[in-house]
Design a protein around this motif. Sequence first.
Motif, PDB file in Angstrom:
ATOM      1  N   LEU A 175      -1.377  12.036   2.914  1.00 41.83           N
ATOM      2  CA  LEU A 175       0.024  11.481   2.556  1.00 41.83           C
ATOM      3  C   LEU A 175       1.046  12.628   2.706  1.00 41.83           C
ATOM      4  O   LEU A 175       2.381  12.463   3.397  1.00 41.83           O
TER       5      LEU A 175
ATOM      6  N   THR B  61       2.602   5.654  -3.482  1.00 42.66           N
ATOM      7  CA  THR B  61       1.339   4.809  -3.402  1.00 42.66           C
ATOM      8  C   THR B  61       0.939   4.475  -4.719  1.00 42.66           C
ATOM      9  O   THR B  61       1.698   4.805  -5.602  1.00 42.66           O
ATOM     10  N   ASP B  62      -0.150   3.848  -4.774  1.00 44.61           N
ATOM     11  CA  ASP B  62      -0.836   3.368  -6.275  1.00 44.61           C
ATOM     12  C   ASP B  62      -0.995   4.721  -7.150  1.00 44.61           C
ATOM     13  O   ASP B  62      -1.315   4.860  -8.360  1.00 44.61           O
TER      14      ASP B  62
ATOM     15  N   GLY C 237       0.797  -1.028   0.049  1.00 45.26           N
ATOM     16  CA  GLY C 237      -0.120   0.030  -0.018  1.00 45.26           C
ATOM     17  C   GLY C 237       0.840   1.011   0.026  1.00 45.26           C
ATOM     18  O   GLY C 237       0.360   2.344  -0.668  1.00 45.26           O
ATOM     19  N   LEU C 238       2.097   1.312   0.730  1.00 45.49           N
ATOM     20  CA  LEU C 238       2.800   2.499   0.819  1.00 45.49           C
ATOM     21  C   LEU C 238       4.346   1.762   0.740  1.00 45.49           C
ATOM     22  O   LEU C 238       4.709   1.257   1.757  1.00 45.49           O
TER      23      LEU C 238
END
Length: 317
Positions: free
Chosen positions: A275, A237-238, A222-223
């Motif tokens: 973020l 991230t994505d 995820g991160l």
Amino acid sequence: MSERANIATITLNPAIDQTVQIPGFAAGEVNRIAEQQSDAGGKGVNVASFLSHFGHKIAVTGFLGQDNASIFESLFDAQGIDDQFVRVAGATRVNIKIVDPQKQEITDINAPGFAVDTGAMESLEGRIKHLAADGVDCFVLAGSLPAGVPTTIYRDLIIAIHAMGKEAVLDASGMAFKAALEAGPDIIKPNVDELSELIGRKLEGLAEIIDAARWVSGGKVGLIVVSMGADGALFITDKDVLHAMPKGAVVKSTVGAGDAMVAGLLHGRSEGLPLADLARLATGFSLGALGEIGPHLPAREVIEAFAAKVVIEHLEL
């Protein structure tokens, strides 16, 4: 804060960090120590200590040599950390950090550690299940492996942690890191050298580092946070890629700087930060550790001042 820990760190190969300051250190010569100190360390121990410093209730587990456990027990007692370490025969390793304040150089001399048998492994699995049942939601798996432990241990532990519905954060290197990626940890924090080792070549430039981070994670993480020393860190991230660039760092010791970044990540997540703010705070934690001798953090306001100066750049995917 809850009296029960909701974060636990797993340190399989902890260390006592003996830091000596030697101005003008010269290999092959007689050197005189100006100052020295010993600290209970190991990546997961440092993460737990830093989070405790910020008011979190933390549990620690892993393996600890019974012959010299007192320095760890004193730390855990002083900071109110829940000690769930499995004691094993022998002594926990002592790592030596030679700090030369004149040259601003740090020399690491790391010992291999004790050996672990299958009985200790089974005890560790039991401790992790107990912690999960007792309210721990996030496990941090960090550091090197002692003798007798298979390189797949992080992978196997992450699979078990996910099966219990819990999160796994990974900060490791080498074959143990590579194997663990198969299990899809929720967060990973390699430094650029560890990422280069995994790829098999030196990574040059941000684009190469980002591509390598995405490739090794296989879309399962995820991160991804890649620390790059004086060049800051990438938070991937994505959907987003952020470059956090530190300002005003004073480097007294690199001991615990990466572990401080992991602690900052977890603290920021507990605060629900977006973020960009998470990247600022995690970098601020790391900068705070760089200014201390040994695995320690300065006061909260110092870390927050560092974080406020961090420059965040949004990079194109």
